[in-house]
Design an enzyme around this catalytic site. Structure first.
Site, PDB file in Angstrom:
ATOM      1  N   CYS A 142       0.827  -1.212   0.000  1.00  0.00           N
ATOM      2  CA  CYS A 142       0.000   0.000   0.000  1.00  0.00           C
ATOM      3  C   CYS A 142       0.865   1.267   0.000  1.00  0.00           C
ATOM      4  O   CYS A 142       1.580   1.523  -0.952  1.00  0.00           O
ATOM      5  CB  CYS A 142      -0.989  -0.028   1.160  1.00  0.00           C
ATOM      6  SG  CYS A 142      -2.397   1.094   0.896  1.00  0.00           S
ATOM      7  N   LYS A 163     -12.314   7.861  -1.823  1.00  0.00           N
ATOM      8  CA  LYS A 163     -11.478   6.763  -1.347  1.00  0.00           C
ATOM      9  C   LYS A 163     -11.788   5.457  -2.087  1.00  0.00           C
ATOM     10  O   LYS A 163     -12.948   5.130  -2.339  1.00  0.00           O
ATOM     11  CB  LYS A 163     -11.688   6.560   0.154  1.00  0.00           C
ATOM     12  CG  LYS A 163     -10.772   5.513   0.756  1.00  0.00           C
ATOM     13  CD  LYS A 163     -10.934   5.430   2.274  1.00  0.00           C
ATOM     14  CE  LYS A 163      -9.947   4.428   2.866  1.00  0.00           C
ATOM     15  NZ  LYS A 163     -10.037   4.353   4.339  1.00  0.00           N
ATOM     16  N   SER A 192      -7.833  -0.140   0.365  1.00  0.00           N
ATOM     17  CA  SER A 192      -8.231   0.897   1.303  1.00  0.00           C
ATOM     18  C   SER A 192      -7.235   2.041   1.208  1.00  0.00           C
ATOM     19  O   SER A 192      -6.238   2.077   1.917  1.00  0.00           O
ATOM     20  CB  SER A 192      -8.273   0.339   2.732  1.00  0.00           C
ATOM     21  OG  SER A 192      -8.634   1.343   3.652  1.00  0.00           O
ATOM     22  N   HIS A 235      -4.459  -4.856  -0.042  1.00  0.00           N
ATOM     23  CA  HIS A 235      -4.207  -5.458   1.268  1.00  0.00           C
ATOM     24  C   HIS A 235      -4.675  -6.907   1.295  1.00  0.00           C
ATOM     25  O   HIS A 235      -5.659  -7.243   1.972  1.00  0.00           O
ATOM     26  CB  HIS A 235      -4.926  -4.662   2.361  1.00  0.00           C
ATOM     27  CG  HIS A 235      -4.310  -3.333   2.656  1.00  0.00           C
ATOM     28  ND1 HIS A 235      -3.163  -3.201   3.416  1.00  0.00           N
ATOM     29  CD2 HIS A 235      -4.678  -2.086   2.280  1.00  0.00           C
ATOM     30  CE1 HIS A 235      -2.858  -1.911   3.518  1.00  0.00           C
ATOM     31  NE2 HIS A 235      -3.756  -1.219   2.836  1.00  0.00           N
ATOM     32  N   GLU A 237      -3.383  -9.080   2.950  1.00  0.00           N
ATOM     33  CA  GLU A 237      -3.184  -9.557   4.323  1.00  0.00           C
ATOM     34  C   GLU A 237      -4.360  -9.240   5.237  1.00  0.00           C
ATOM     35  O   GLU A 237      -4.443  -9.770   6.362  1.00  0.00           O
ATOM     36  CB  GLU A 237      -1.906  -8.955   4.914  1.00  0.00           C
ATOM     37  CG  GLU A 237      -2.007  -7.531   5.436  1.00  0.00           C
ATOM     38  CD  GLU A 237      -1.978  -6.450   4.362  1.00  0.00           C
ATOM     39  OE1 GLU A 237      -1.975  -5.254   4.708  1.00  0.00           O
ATOM     40  OE2 GLU A 237      -1.941  -6.808   3.156  1.00  0.00           O
ATOM     41  N   ARG A 249     -14.776   3.106  12.249  1.00  0.00           N
ATOM     42  CA  ARG A 249     -13.901   4.046  12.943  1.00  0.00           C
ATOM     43  C   ARG A 249     -14.011   5.442  12.344  1.00  0.00           C
ATOM     44  O   ARG A 249     -14.138   6.436  13.055  1.00  0.00           O
ATOM     45  CB  ARG A 249     -12.462   3.550  12.864  1.00  0.00           C
ATOM     46  CG  ARG A 249     -11.403   4.478  13.466  1.00  0.00           C
ATOM     47  CD  ARG A 249     -10.034   4.142  12.898  1.00  0.00           C
ATOM     48  NE  ARG A 249      -9.980   4.385  11.460  1.00  0.00           N
ATOM     49  CZ  ARG A 249      -9.092   3.821  10.641  1.00  0.00           C
ATOM     50  NH1 ARG A 249      -8.196   2.963  11.115  1.00  0.00           N
ATOM     51  NH2 ARG A 249      -9.098   4.113   9.347  1.00  0.00           N
TER      52      ARG A 249
END
Length: 302
Positions: A142, A163, A192, A235, A237, A249
Site C-alpha cells: 500500500c 477513497k 483501502s 491489502h 493480508e 472508525r
C-alpha cells in the site's frame, strides 16, 4: 514448516488457535537448518493487528522463518504501548549491519501527505537504499508500495476523487510470472486508500512490470524487472473484518466516508463480511517466500 516468533508476542496465542505452525525461540534453537530471516518494517498504527495479519501468511513456508520487527527511530508510534515496542521491535541502527533474505514494508495512513512531509521520510529513504545491498527481496504494501515507486522510480501518487475502499476483481496480466503461479485468471483483493498510481506510468517504465490490475481499483501488483522489489497497492493480508473496522472508525470520527464496495452482504454494515481473498493471500505470500526469497537468497551472505 514453522515461523519463529518471540515467546511472549501477543499474536502467538491467536495464531496457535488458528493452527498456524509457529515456534518460540527456545524450540527454534534446536532446529539444525538454515532459516529465512525476514525483516518487517511495521508502519501501521495498530501494530499488533498488522503483526498478526502478516505472521499468519508467513507461517505457510518451506523453511523456518525468523522474524525481526522494525520501527522508526524518528517517529514514535502513538497507538502501540511503549512496552510492546521496546520488547519486540528494533530500530534501523540495530539491524543495518545485518543481511536479510526478505523484507516487508507495510502501509501507513499518511497517504494524503507529500512524501517529504512525512516525519520519518529521510529515515525511510535510507532504509530503502539499504535494501538494495542487504535484502534479497523486498515486499512493499500500500503506502509502502507508493513510497518505493516514488523513491526508486520517480513515480508519484495522485489523490483520488473518493477513497478506493472495498473488495475488487483483478486480472492477471502475466501468467508466466512466478509470483502469480497458481492464481486464477481473475481474483479479488481488498483496497483501502485515498491515492493511486498511474497504470500508464507503470507500464511505460522500463524497470517495472505490471502483473495484476483492476478496472475499478487500478494497479495492484507491480514488480521490478529483476524481481527484487514487489509492490502491492492493496491489502491481501487484511482479515475479513478489517475494512469494516476502518469504515466504522471513520464514521465515528465524523469523516465523510463511502461504504466499502462489494464487501458487506447486501451492502448492510450490520452483516458480517466474508473473507473471499484468503486463498490468494496465502498463495501470494507463499510464492514470494519460495521463488523470490528462498530460491534466490545465498545460503551464506557474503
Amino acid at each position: 514448516m514453522p515461523i519463529k516468533i518471540p515467546l511472549h508476542l501477543p499474536a502467538k496465542e491467536i495464531l496457535e488457535k488458528e493452527n498456524i505452525f509457529i515456534m518460540d525461540d527456545s524450540r527454534a534453537a534446536k532446529q539444525d537448518i538454515r532459516p529465512l530471516n525476514i525483516l518487517i518494517l511495521n508502519l501501521m498504527p495498530e501494530k499488533e493487528k498488522t503483526e498478526r495479519q502478516l505472521l499468519r501468511l508467513l507461517g505457510n513456508t518451506p523453511l523456518q522463518v525468523n522474524i525481526t520487527f522494525l520501527k522508526t527511530a524518528t517517529y514514535d508510534a502513538k497507538n502501540t504501548s511503549q512496552y510492546h515496542l521496546e520488547e519486540f521491535y528494533q530500530t534501523f541502527n540495530q539491524v543495518k549491519e545485518k543481511k536479510y533474505d526478505g523484507m516487508i514494508i507495510t502501509g501507513a495512513p499518511i497517504e494524503l501527505m507529500e512524501f517529504e512531509e512525512v516525519h520519518y521520510w529521510d529515515e525511510l529513504k535510507e532504509i530503502l537504499d539499504w535494501t538494495e545491498r542487504n535484502v534479497t527481496s523486498t515486499l512493499h504494501i500500500c503506502w509502502g508500495a507508493q513510497a518505493a515507486l516514488y523513491h526508486h522510480y520517480g513515480i508519484n501518487k495522485f489523490v483520488l476523487a473518493r477513497k478506493c475502499s472495498g473488495v475488487f476483481t483483478h486480472r492477471v496480466l502475466d501468467h508466466t510470472e512466478k509470483l502469480l503461479r497458481g492464481f486464477d485468471d481473475e481474483f479479488i483483493a481488498p483496497h483501502s486508500r485515498n491515492t493511486d498510481i498511474s497504470k500508464e506510468a507503470l507500464q511505460n517504465h522500463p524497470q517495472l512490470k505490471l502483473l495484476a490490475s483492476s478496472d475499478e481499483a487500478g494497479a495492484l501488483i507491480i514488480s521490478s524487472k529483476d524481481s527484487r522489489r514487489i509492490m502491492i497497492t492493496g491489502h491481501l493480508e487484511y482479515e475479513a473484518t478489517t475494512l469494516a473496522e476502518e469504515y466504522l472508525r471513520d464514521k465515528e470520527k465524523g469523516i465523510e466516508i463511502v461504504m466499502p464496495e462489494n464487501y458487506f452482504p447486501q451492502d448492510n454494515p450490520d452483516k458480517k463480511p466474508a473473507n473471499r481473498w484468503r486463498s490468494h493471500a496465502h498463495l501470494f505470500f507463499s510464492n514470494w517466500l519460495n521463488y523470490y526469497v528462498y530460491q534466490e537468497t545465498p545460503y551464506e551472505w557474503d
